[in-house]
Structure formats: C-alpha cells, structure tokens
Design a protein around this motif. Structure first.
Motif, short mmCIF file in Angstrom:
data_model
loop_
_atom_site.label_atom_id
_atom_site.label_comp_id
_atom_site.label_asym_id
_atom_site.label_seq_id
_atom_site.Cartn_x
_atom_site.Cartn_y
_atom_site.Cartn_z
N LEU A 103 -6.13 1.19 8.88
CA LEU A 103 -6.25 0.17 7.84
C LEU A 103 -4.92 -0.17 7.18
O LEU A 103 -4.87 -1.04 6.32
CB LEU A 103 -7.25 0.64 6.77
N GLY A 104 -3.85 0.54 7.57
CA GLY A 104 -2.53 0.16 7.08
C GLY A 104 -1.79 1.20 6.28
O GLY A 104 -0.66 0.93 5.82
N ALA A 105 -2.35 2.39 6.07
CA ALA A 105 -1.63 3.43 5.33
C ALA A 105 -0.42 3.89 6.14
O ALA A 105 -0.53 4.16 7.34
CB ALA A 105 -2.55 4.61 5.04
N ASP A 106 0.73 3.97 5.49
CA ASP A 106 1.95 4.37 6.21
C ASP A 106 2.21 5.86 6.15
O ASP A 106 3.15 6.37 6.75
CB ASP A 106 3.16 3.59 5.70
N ARG A 107 1.37 6.57 5.39
CA ARG A 107 1.48 8.03 5.34
C ARG A 107 0.14 8.60 4.88
O ARG A 107 -0.72 7.88 4.37
CB ARG A 107 2.57 8.46 4.36
N GLU A 108 -0.02 9.89 5.06
CA GLU A 108 -1.25 10.53 4.62
C GLU A 108 -1.29 10.58 3.10
O GLU A 108 -0.32 11.02 2.47
CB GLU A 108 -1.34 11.95 5.19
N PRO A 109 -2.37 10.13 2.47
CA PRO A 109 -2.43 10.16 1.00
C PRO A 109 -2.42 11.58 0.46
O PRO A 109 -2.85 12.53 1.14
CB PRO A 109 -3.73 9.44 0.68
N ASP A 110 -1.94 11.72 -0.77
CA ASP A 110 -1.83 13.05 -1.37
C ASP A 110 -3.18 13.74 -1.45
O ASP A 110 -3.27 14.96 -1.27
CB ASP A 110 -1.22 12.94 -2.77
N TRP A 111 -4.26 12.97 -1.74
CA TRP A 111 -5.57 13.61 -1.88
C TRP A 111 -6.05 14.21 -0.56
O TRP A 111 -6.73 15.24 -0.54
CB TRP A 111 -6.60 12.63 -2.45
N LEU A 112 -5.68 13.58 0.55
CA LEU A 112 -6.09 14.11 1.85
C LEU A 112 -5.30 15.37 2.20
O LEU A 112 -5.85 16.34 2.73
CB LEU A 112 -5.91 13.04 2.92
#
Length: 242
Positions: A103-112
């Motif tokens: 979907l366009g995230a360029d990195r893994e989010p902090d919550w994940l």
C-alpha cells in the motif's frame, strides 16, 4: 492509492500507518477513534455500490470477516481485492508487513516492530489452562482448530480443548461444553459481548476470564499491547461462584 477496508483491524493498521490512503471503511471500524472516512455498511453485508463509488484501488477483505460472494462481486466489477487469512501470530505479523508495503509504506511501522518484540517474549503463562473458548451464545459457538485467536491463547498458556476438533468453529451444546471439564472458560467481548452477567452464569464453579476481543482477534496495532493486556486479564480471571 485509494483503499477501502472491510476489516476493522486492517482499517486501524492502514489508518495509523498511511494517513490519507483510506477512503472508506465499515460501520464496525471503530479504531482509530477519530477515523473520518466514508462508511460502507457492515463487514458481512457491505453496500457494494457505495464501495465502488469510492473508486478504490484496492479493497481489503478477510476470509473470516467477510463473505466470499462480496469479494467475488467486487472482483467481477473490476475492483481489485486483497484478501488476508492469518491463523497464527507470526502469519499475522508477516501479512501486515507485506500488505503495508504493497500500500506504499516505505518502512515497517513502529507499532509492528513493537508487536514483533512483544510476541517474541510474551508474559509468562499463568497456566497451563484447559479451556473452552466460546465466541457466541444462542447458539454456543467455540474456537476450534487452526484459528488466529486460538494461537494467541496458546502462546499465553491456554490450551483450547477444541483445538483438535475437525471444525474451526464447532457448535457444541452447553452440556457438552460442561462435559469437557475445563478448568477455565475464556469469554471475549467480541464478536459476542460476554460480560460478568452474561456468560459465567452458564459455567457455575469454573473460573471465567473476560478478555478484550480487540486484543484477542484483531491483527493490527493492538497486537503490540495484546500480550500484556491479555496476560493481565488472564491473571485476574473472574471466578463465578456457584
């Protein structure tokens, strides 16, 4: 990218990770609390015309949350559909990472990242417990084999007495449930809202743990705090006198 989500936990995951991407969600998508997108009806019976009118690039669905006929109808109308189906915690974490990247995230989010860390070393189990896990009443429906929530509980020291049942969601009657002689009954507040006054009454003398359904069955940002929340709720399980 324009995304419509028919899965509450995925709605939250996308909304907090990629603000502005989500254009539609179901009436049951309650997180984040300030979510301001078009509503398209329920998870089981969405308004497909309203979904199509939002011109989504993709519609997010889940095998258990949504009906196959709705996903097929969207696909037939030329609307791309992305279907998820995690049955274990590791599968959920990896599916979320892959989906957000798509979907366009360029990195893994902090919550994940925090969720991976939390589930790598969950709280020490209070059990093992031999449990039945109703998810509905009238009629009774319980967790069976190969379910995400069952894997969550297993990692917290709860042994599901129906984990080897041929059905994923068996429908035993109350006499059979009691006959399994569980030493714990797990009662989540989703999808059926079990409460201290509705649920424990059916299992006199057996400890009953009222658990957060959002932390037991959702796979999204709530995964980061789920081990701690559920572990604490299991540790202070409610005992119904009888």
């Amino acid at each position: 990218m324009r995304v419509v989500s028919l899965v509450p936990s995925l709605t939250e995951a996308v909304a907090v990770t990629l603000p502005g991407v989500l254009v539609g969600a179901t009436d049951w998508c309650t997180h984040p609390a300030d979510l301001d997108v078009a509503r398209v009806g329920g998870s089981k019976y969405p308004d497909l015309a309203r979904v199509r009118a939002l011109r989504p690039d993709v519609v997010l669905c889940n095998v258990e949350e949504n009906r196959r006929e709705d996903a097929d109808a969207l696909t037939a109308a030329g609307v791309p559909v992305r279907v998820t189906y995690p049955r274990t915690v590791p599968q959920a974490l990896d599916e979320l990472a892959a989906l957000l990247t798509e979907l366009g995230a360029d990195r893994e989010p902090d919550w994940l990242t925090a969720a991976r860390r939390a589930w790598a070393a969950p709280p020490a189990p209070t059990g093992p417990h031999r449990a039945v896990v109703p998810v509905w009443r009238r009629p009774w429906v319980v967790l069976g084999r190969d379910t995400f929530a069952g894997d969550v509980l297993h990692r917290l020291g709860v042994r599901n007495l129906y984990a080897d049942h041929p059905d994923r969601y068996p429908r035993p009657d109350l006499a059979e449930l009691r006959g399994r002689r569980p030493d714990l009954v797990v009662l989540p507040d989703e999808p059926y809202r079990f409460t201290a006054d509705d649920g424990p009454d059916a299992f006199p003398g057996v400890p009953c743990a009222l658990l957060s359904g959002r932390h037991l069955t959702w796979y999204g940002p709530s995964l980061a705090e789920a081990p701690e929340v559920l572990g604490a709720q299991l540790a202070r399980r409610l005992t119904h006198p009888g």
